[in-house]
Motif scaffolding. Sequence first.
Motif, PDB file in Angstrom:
ATOM      1  N   VAL A 108      31.634  84.554   9.255  1.00 14.18           N
ATOM      2  CA  VAL A 108      32.343  85.193  10.376  1.00 14.18           C
ATOM      3  C   VAL A 108      33.458  84.285  10.881  1.00 14.18           C
ATOM      4  N   GLU A 109      33.164  83.009  11.060  1.00 12.24           N
ATOM      5  CA  GLU A 109      34.165  82.112  11.623  1.00 12.24           C
ATOM      6  C   GLU A 109      35.315  81.850  10.655  1.00 12.24           C
ATOM      7  N   ALA A 110      35.062  81.971   9.353  1.00 13.12           N
ATOM      8  CA  ALA A 110      36.131  81.770   8.376  1.00 13.12           C
ATOM      9  C   ALA A 110      37.234  82.818   8.510  1.00 13.12           C
ATOM     10  N   MET A 111      36.965  83.892   9.232  1.00 11.42           N
ATOM     11  CA  MET A 111      37.981  84.920   9.417  1.00 11.42           C
ATOM     12  C   MET A 111      39.075  84.486  10.388  1.00 11.42           C
ATOM     13  N   TRP A 112      38.787  83.459  11.217  1.00 11.79           N
ATOM     14  CA  TRP A 112      39.805  83.025  12.194  1.00 11.79           C
ATOM     15  C   TRP A 112      39.927  81.504  12.312  1.00 11.79           C
ATOM     16  N   ALA A 113      39.234  80.753  11.488  1.00  7.85           N
ATOM     17  CA  ALA A 113      39.226  79.292  11.591  1.00  7.85           C
ATOM     18  C   ALA A 113      40.630  78.720  11.352  1.00  7.85           C
ATOM     19  N   ALA A 142      29.732  82.186   1.812  1.00  8.00           N
ATOM     20  CA  ALA A 142      30.106  81.896   3.195  1.00  8.00           C
ATOM     21  C   ALA A 142      30.494  80.433   3.370  1.00  8.00           C
ATOM     22  N   ALA A 143      29.735  79.544   2.741  1.00 11.18           N
ATOM     23  CA  ALA A 143      30.015  78.119   2.881  1.00 11.18           C
ATOM     24  C   ALA A 143      31.310  77.730   2.175  1.00 11.18           C
ATOM     25  N   VAL A 144      31.591  78.360   1.036  1.00 11.20           N
ATOM     26  CA  VAL A 144      32.862  78.106   0.347  1.00 11.20           C
ATOM     27  C   VAL A 144      34.030  78.507   1.245  1.00 11.20           C
ATOM     28  N   ALA A 145      33.893  79.648   1.913  1.00 13.80           N
ATOM     29  CA  ALA A 145      34.936  80.093   2.840  1.00 13.80           C
ATOM     30  C   ALA A 145      35.091  79.107   3.996  1.00 13.80           C
ATOM     31  N   PHE A 146      33.977  78.673   4.547  1.00 10.72           N
ATOM     32  CA  PHE A 146      33.997  77.741   5.669  1.00 10.72           C
ATOM     33  C   PHE A 146      34.600  76.397   5.272  1.00 10.72           C
ATOM     34  N   ALA A 147      34.257  75.925   4.067  1.00 10.60           N
ATOM     35  CA  ALA A 147      34.766  74.632   3.602  1.00 10.60           C
ATOM     36  C   ALA A 147      36.286  74.637   3.532  1.00 10.60           C
ATOM     37  N   SER A 148      36.853  75.775   3.180  1.00 12.97           N
ATOM     38  CA  SER A 148      38.310  75.880   3.077  1.00 12.97           C
ATOM     39  C   SER A 148      38.952  76.180   4.421  1.00 12.97           C
TER      40      SER A 148
END
Length: 335
Positions: A165-170, A211-217
Motif C-alpha cells: 500500500v505504501e509503495a503507491m505513494w512512497a 510487496a517487499a520488492v515494491a517497498f525496497a524500490s
Amino acid sequence: MSLSFTHETLPQRVVFGSVASLADEVARLGSRPFLIASERTRVALPHAVRHTEVVMHVPVEVAARARAAAAENDVDVLVSVGGGSAVGLAKAVALTSGLPIVAVPTTYAGSEVTPIWGMTENGRKTTGADPRVLPRTVLYDATLTASLPVDLAVASGLNALAHAVEAMWAPRTDPVNRAFALEGIHYLRAGLPILDSFKGRQETLLGAHFAAVAFASAGSGLHHKICHALGGMANLPHAQTHAVVLPHVLALNAPAVSDRLAQAFGAASAVEGLHDVYEEIGAPRSLRELGLSEEDIPPVVDAVLEAVPPGNPVPVTAANLTALLRRAWAGEDPQ
C-alpha cells in the motif's frame, strides 16, 4: 502524459520452493556459514556456527555481540532463518563486515529483499540503506510459515500489505514498483483469509515478496516512519504495530490514492477494501492493546514530524498526526 522516472532493480537471487536446497544455496557463497536463528528454529545447516540471540528491533548491544561472534569464528557467509528480527541481525553484521547473506524467511516480513537496516539504541530506532545488507539469496518455503501462531501470521501478512500500500505513494515510487505493489496486494488479498491452508500460505508468501520488492524500490513513507518511532520508543511488536497503523495512514492519504488501489482490493475504495480484509481475518486494531500508553503519543508525534518523508500525498501536521495516533491507540474507526 509524458513519463520520466529512474528505476533501480536490486541484484538478488530468489529461490521459491523448498528449504531442502539451503545447503546448496549457501555453498554458492561460502563454506563457513554463520547461522542466525532463534533456538526454536528447526532448520539445520551442517558445519554452521549457530547464533541464537535474536531480539526484536536489533538493539545495538545485540548487534555488537553477533559481530564479535562472526569475527571470532572467521565465517564467510551469513544465513538468517526466521522473521524480520533474524534477517535484521544478519544485516547488522553484514553492514560492518561486508559478508553475504542467505535469507530464509519464516514470516511475511519482507526485510529479506530490502537494503534497509535498522538498530535500536536508548529508545530510538535508527534506519539506513546500504547495498551491503541486501541478502544475495532469498529462499522461500511456505511450509516454514505453518508453525506461525494465527495471530502472528495475520499481523505479519498485514505488515506485508503495508509495504504494498505504501509503495503507491512512497518517496521514490514509480510505475514499475507500483505494478509490483498491485500484484502483491492481489496475492495477499487472496491468501490472507485462507492462511490455514498451504495454498493460502504460499500465496501470502508470494504476495509478501512482491510487496517487499515494491517497498525496497519506492522507499519508506509516512506509515513506516510512524511504526519505526513506535517500535523504537515504546518497544511495540513490529508486525502488529504495522497492522494497527496501516488503516489510519491509508485513511489520511485516501483523497490522493489511485483508483487502481481500490481495484486491487476489489472494492469501491481502498479504505473500504482494506476494512473488508481486516474484518475477514480478525486483524489487531489498537495500539493500547499492544502496550502503548496515551502519554507516549506526544513524543512519538514529535519524532515522526522530524522524519516525515517528502511527497506524502496529504500534508502532515501535528494536529492530524496526533488525531491519527489517538484513533489508532483507541482502536477507533480510521475515518
